[in-house]
Scaffold this motif. Structure first.
Motif, PDB file in Angstrom:
ATOM      1  N   SER A  28       0.838  -1.198   0.000  1.00  0.00           N
ATOM      2  CA  SER A  28       0.000   0.000   0.000  1.00  0.00           C
ATOM      3  C   SER A  28       0.872   1.246   0.000  1.00  0.00           C
ATOM      4  O   SER A  28       0.383   2.347   0.226  1.00  0.00           O
ATOM      5  CB  SER A  28      -0.969  -0.016   1.187  1.00  0.00           C
ATOM      6  N   SER A  66     -12.119  -1.657  -7.608  1.00  0.00           N
ATOM      7  CA  SER A  66     -12.335  -0.544  -6.673  1.00  0.00           C
ATOM      8  C   SER A  66     -11.035  -0.069  -6.056  1.00  0.00           C
ATOM      9  O   SER A  66     -11.041   0.782  -5.186  1.00  0.00           O
ATOM     10  CB  SER A  66     -13.279  -0.996  -5.565  1.00  0.00           C
ATOM     11  N   GLU A  68      -8.216   1.669  -4.606  1.00  0.00           N
ATOM     12  CA  GLU A  68      -7.874   3.074  -4.420  1.00  0.00           C
ATOM     13  C   GLU A  68      -6.414   3.301  -4.802  1.00  0.00           C
ATOM     14  O   GLU A  68      -5.964   4.428  -4.987  1.00  0.00           O
ATOM     15  CB  GLU A  68      -8.095   3.431  -2.944  1.00  0.00           C
ATOM     16  N   HIS A  69      -5.699   2.183  -4.903  1.00  0.00           N
ATOM     17  CA  HIS A  69      -4.304   2.228  -5.329  1.00  0.00           C
ATOM     18  C   HIS A  69      -4.184   2.911  -6.704  1.00  0.00           C
ATOM     19  O   HIS A  69      -3.133   3.460  -7.017  1.00  0.00           O
ATOM     20  CB  HIS A  69      -3.737   0.810  -5.420  1.00  0.00           C
ATOM     21  N   ARG A  89     -17.547   4.975 -12.028  1.00  0.00           N
ATOM     22  CA  ARG A  89     -18.110   5.506 -10.783  1.00  0.00           C
ATOM     23  C   ARG A  89     -17.192   5.373  -9.579  1.00  0.00           C
ATOM     24  O   ARG A  89     -16.993   6.318  -8.822  1.00  0.00           O
ATOM     25  CB  ARG A  89     -19.427   4.784 -10.485  1.00  0.00           C
ATOM     26  N   ILE A  90     -16.625   4.196  -9.369  1.00  0.00           N
ATOM     27  CA  ILE A  90     -15.827   3.992  -8.149  1.00  0.00           C
ATOM     28  C   ILE A  90     -14.544   4.818  -8.224  1.00  0.00           C
ATOM     29  O   ILE A  90     -14.118   5.421  -7.249  1.00  0.00           O
ATOM     30  CB  ILE A  90     -15.515   2.496  -7.920  1.00  0.00           C
ATOM     31  N   ARG A  93     -15.197   8.495  -7.313  1.00  0.00           N
ATOM     32  CA  ARG A  93     -15.322   8.685  -5.867  1.00  0.00           C
ATOM     33  C   ARG A  93     -13.959   8.560  -5.170  1.00  0.00           C
ATOM     34  O   ARG A  93     -13.610   9.342  -4.295  1.00  0.00           O
ATOM     35  CB  ARG A  93     -16.289   7.604  -5.373  1.00  0.00           C
ATOM     36  N   ASN A  94     -13.200   7.551  -5.583  1.00  0.00           N
ATOM     37  CA  ASN A  94     -11.886   7.336  -4.976  1.00  0.00           C
ATOM     38  C   ASN A  94     -10.938   8.502  -5.234  1.00  0.00           C
ATOM     39  O   ASN A  94     -10.154   8.875  -4.363  1.00  0.00           O
ATOM     40  CB  ASN A  94     -11.250   6.055  -5.525  1.00  0.00           C
ATOM     41  N   ASN A  97     -11.749  11.223  -2.918  1.00  0.00           N
ATOM     42  CA  ASN A  97     -11.432  10.812  -1.546  1.00  0.00           C
ATOM     43  C   ASN A  97      -9.936  10.833  -1.225  1.00  0.00           C
ATOM     44  O   ASN A  97      -9.556  11.014  -0.076  1.00  0.00           O
ATOM     45  CB  ASN A  97     -11.986   9.415  -1.273  1.00  0.00           C
ATOM     46  N   LEU A 155     -10.171  12.082   4.470  1.00  0.00           N
ATOM     47  CA  LEU A 155      -9.885  11.932   5.894  1.00  0.00           C
ATOM     48  C   LEU A 155      -8.983  13.052   6.405  1.00  0.00           C
ATOM     49  O   LEU A 155      -9.121  13.486   7.544  1.00  0.00           O
ATOM     50  CB  LEU A 155      -9.318  10.542   6.180  1.00  0.00           C
TER      51      LEU A 155
ATOM     52  N   THR B  38      -7.585  -4.306  -0.055  1.00  0.00           N
ATOM     53  CA  THR B  38      -8.170  -2.980   0.189  1.00  0.00           C
ATOM     54  C   THR B  38      -8.221  -2.611   1.667  1.00  0.00           C
ATOM     55  O   THR B  38      -8.184  -1.427   2.008  1.00  0.00           O
ATOM     56  CB  THR B  38      -9.595  -2.908  -0.392  1.00  0.00           C
ATOM     57  N   VAL B  41      -5.177  -0.472   3.144  1.00  0.00           N
ATOM     58  CA  VAL B  41      -5.251   0.953   2.804  1.00  0.00           C
ATOM     59  C   VAL B  41      -6.311   1.644   3.672  1.00  0.00           C
ATOM     60  O   VAL B  41      -6.113   2.763   4.164  1.00  0.00           O
ATOM     61  CB  VAL B  41      -5.569   1.146   1.303  1.00  0.00           C
ATOM     62  N   ALA B 122     -15.129  -2.587  -0.105  1.00  0.00           N
ATOM     63  CA  ALA B 122     -13.969  -2.118  -0.864  1.00  0.00           C
ATOM     64  C   ALA B 122     -13.526  -3.250  -1.780  1.00  0.00           C
ATOM     65  O   ALA B 122     -12.473  -3.862  -1.630  1.00  0.00           O
ATOM     66  CB  ALA B 122     -12.859  -1.677   0.073  1.00  0.00           C
ATOM     67  N   VAL B 139     -16.810   0.353  -3.278  1.00  0.00           N
ATOM     68  CA  VAL B 139     -16.244   1.667  -2.962  1.00  0.00           C
ATOM     69  C   VAL B 139     -14.741   1.489  -2.801  1.00  0.00           C
ATOM     70  O   VAL B 139     -14.228   0.371  -2.845  1.00  0.00           O
ATOM     71  CB  VAL B 139     -16.842   2.254  -1.660  1.00  0.00           C
ATOM     72  N   GLY B 140     -14.044   2.575  -2.556  1.00  0.00           N
ATOM     73  CA  GLY B 140     -12.611   2.493  -2.301  1.00  0.00           C
ATOM     74  C   GLY B 140     -12.328   2.353  -0.814  1.00  0.00           C
ATOM     75  O   GLY B 140     -13.240   2.285   0.010  1.00  0.00           O
ATOM     76  N   SER B 141     -11.037   2.338  -0.508  1.00  0.00           N
ATOM     77  CA  SER B 141     -10.620   2.088   0.867  1.00  0.00           C
ATOM     78  C   SER B 141     -10.956   3.249   1.803  1.00  0.00           C
ATOM     79  O   SER B 141     -11.248   3.044   2.979  1.00  0.00           O
ATOM     80  CB  SER B 141      -9.124   1.813   0.903  1.00  0.00           C
ATOM     81  N   THR B 142     -10.922   4.480   1.299  1.00  0.00           N
ATOM     82  CA  THR B 142     -11.246   5.632   2.153  1.00  0.00           C
ATOM     83  C   THR B 142     -12.706   5.577   2.577  1.00  0.00           C
ATOM     84  O   THR B 142     -13.031   5.813   3.744  1.00  0.00           O
ATOM     85  CB  THR B 142     -10.940   6.953   1.409  1.00  0.00           C
ATOM     86  N   ASP B 143     -13.588   5.259   1.635  1.00  0.00           N
ATOM     87  CA  ASP B 143     -15.006   5.114   1.983  1.00  0.00           C
ATOM     88  C   ASP B 143     -15.209   3.975   2.976  1.00  0.00           C
ATOM     89  O   ASP B 143     -16.044   4.071   3.875  1.00  0.00           O
ATOM     90  CB  ASP B 143     -15.842   4.856   0.721  1.00  0.00           C
TER      91      ASP B 143
END
Lengths: 160, 420
Positions: A28, A66, A68-69, A89-90, A93-94, A97, A155, B38, B41, B122, B139-143
């Protein structure tokens, strides 16, 4: 908030597996992920990308997983903004975020070429192709989304 | 104006009487899901935020299924980090090797998801639980981090495409063919930001395993979620599994859809997605004998359920995998594994020359347990055939049903099971 840089141009359906192949998802670490960004469609990307550069693509950018990487790898590679006709879509959002600026704009995505110099004003949504002099209007993000991106992600933006 | 099934479910979870497409809502979550890729993260984000508690230790599922049994040291470190987090917060549903199954087969089977639920995960294939009449989305990891901390998330209420199913599937035609056909019709972004709502008298003729497979690949058309009405088949499936309250939502008669797609199950043919996008579909009749293959994978969150494994065994019984082909069968959960073993299906696979693996996502995303070399081709019952998905950037993935995959393993070419 503004961005300006050289364009790396891609086509339709740039998927998360080419943005960051799953074989590198055993970490990560954003830096490590960035070192493999776009590897499977543009081997040279990590060598040619410079801080502030802009990525432009056509339809359905970021489709697939999905992870986020994917936006994290793009952001950490130095890309300041992704412009596309549409985003999956995902990924959309990512990207918000984790604090990667993105804009949807059909005309800009169709017109702008690889190597063009492009400037983006996030307050107004105006995209300027500095190389050709043409401008395009994208829907600007409302202030609360801009705040998330400026803070470096959701965050960070809500941390007490 | 009426609401779609998804809109009604979301309104209820937002504490609203009604919602309209495009509206931003905050919804209560019944379950949050993460996996070994996921969750790390998300945990980093959770801790960065300074959260000190999870909203409900019984409503978080952490499933170590992607690179497990740990494929390398880095993967082991990611599972270790997640395991420590699960222990720290006493997460009830932490699944590790020996108990783990592929998340989207495991959660329905274990009754952790059910009708009326609102779920984020995620993992993009979280949309699978729509088969049970739930709203579930990737969704992603932040969500996920925010969801684990607060039990809530925001959504933009989606509009919907109505998918009207009529008739009944013919032999060797399955849920996989329904969803590949649909993706071929509408494209990989055909349902972008929207719901796919499955309706029509054809639904009643689809088993739960078929529905789970169909809902699973809604994301491959760009959809936010795919959802099935709750009927007797749903109720029979969740009985003795799902422990929370069942909530049944139905679309209003005057619900508005952006378009309607009709699929006649009677005439549907086995369908294959050619490289490198799931919407690049051909019927089996258009690809007979034309594509020589090196590997077959039968498994994944799309097609690793009992009906899938049984179908593969039916085809492989008394036959041999072609010398030039490696055939890998991966039952998706321990329960499926045990049942398949007791039914003697592993004898069939081993006698045919196929390998049987413990549950893992491994080969689907080019992780381990069947990575492809340059120039190699696989027929796979998985869900994506992007460039480099299962290994080398010059390898190719052909998506198909378990019946087509097993038949192709026998001949070494993409094959119609009816032709064996």
């Amino acid at each position: 908030m503004k961005a300006q840089g050289r364009v790396h141009k891609y086509g339709d359906n740039v998927d998360t597996d080419v943005i960051i192949p799953a074989r590198y998802l055993n970490t990560s670490s954003a830096k490590e992920l960035a070192s493999h960004c776009m590897e499977d469609i543009d081997k040279d990307f990590v060598n040619k990308v410079k801080e502030g550069d802009i990525m432009v693509a056509n339809r359905n950018f970021g489709c697939g997983s999905s992870r986020e990487h994917a936006p994290l790898a793009i952001k950490t590679s130095g890309i300041s903004c992704v412009i596309a006709s549409t985003f999956a879509r995902i990924f959309y959002r990512n990207a918000i975020n984790i604090g990667l600026a993105i804009l949807e704009c059909d005309e800009a995505a169709a017109d702008i070429q690889d190597g063009d110099e492009v400037a983006v004003d996030f307050d107004t949504g105006v995209i300027t192709n500095v190389t050709t002099g043409k401008t395009y209007q994208a829907q600007p993000f409302p202030p609360f989304i801009q705040n998330i991106i400026q803070a470096g992600g959701l965050l960070n933006s809500i941390r007490g | 104006m009426g609401m779609t099934m998804t809109q009604k479910l979301l309104a209820a979870h937002a504490g609203l009487d009604s919602v309209v497409a495009g509206q931003l809502i905050e919804a209560k979550l019944d379950l949050c899901l993460g996996n070994d890729i996921t969750a790390p993260v998300a945990i980093n984000e959770f801790e960065k935020h300074g959260a000190t508690s999870v909203y409900d230790r019984t409503r978080i599922a952490l499933v170590m299924d992607h690179f497990t049994p740990n494929k390398d040291i880095k993967a082991a470190e990611q599972v270790k980090q997640t395991r420590a987090f699960a222990a720290k917060y006493d997460i009830e549903n932490f699944f590790d090797v020996g108990r783990v199954g592929i998340e989207h087969a495991l959660l329905p089977e274990q009754g952790l998801v059910g009708p009326g639920d609102c779920i984020i995960g995620a993992d993009s294939h979280t949309c699978t639980y729509g088969a049970l009449g739930a709203f579930s989305t990737g969704v992603g990891s932040t969500d996920l981090a925010a969801g684990m901390a607060t039990g809530k998330t925001w959504f933009k209420v989606p509009s919907a495409i109505k998918v009207e199913l009529t008739g009944k599937l013919q032999k060797y035609v399955s849920g996989k063919d329904v969803i590949l056909h649909l993706i071929g019709e509408i494209g990989v972004d055909g349902a972008l930001y929207q719901s796919l709502e499955f309706t029509g008298d054809g639904v009643a003729a689809l088993s739960m395993d078929d529905r789970l497979c169909i809902a699973n690949m809604a994301i491959e058309a760009g959809a936010k979620n795919g959802i099935f009405p709750v009927d007797e088949i749903t109720m029979a499936y969740v009985k003795d599994r799902f422990k929370r309250e069942i909530r049944v939502f139905e679309a209003d008669a005057d619900a508005e859809y952006t378009r309607t797609v009709k699929i006649d199950l009677n005439t549907l043919r086995p369908t294959v997605s050619f490289p490198h996008l799931p919407d690049n579909t051909r019927t089996i009749d258009e690809c007979k004998g034309a594509v020589k293959i090196d590997q077959v994978v039968i498994g994944s969150c799309t097609n690793g359920r009992l009906e899938d494994i049984r179908m593969a065994a039916e085809i492989l019984r008394g036959r041999k995998v072609a010398d030039s082909v490696r055939c890998i069968v991966i039952p998706a959960t321990q329960e499926i594994w045990k049942t398949a073993m007791h039914e003697g299906l592993f004898d069939v696979f081993i006698d045919a020359g196929a390998a049987v693996s413990t549950p893992t996502c491994g080969p689907c995303l080019g992780g381990h347990m069947g990575v492809l070399a340059a120039g190699e081709r696989a027929v796979s019952t998985t869900n994506r055939n992007f460039v480099g998905r299962m290994g080398h950037v010059d390898s190719e993935v052909y998506l198909a049903s378990p019946a087509v995959a097993a038949a192709s393993a026998v001949t070494g070419y993409i094959t119609d099971p009816a032709d064996l």
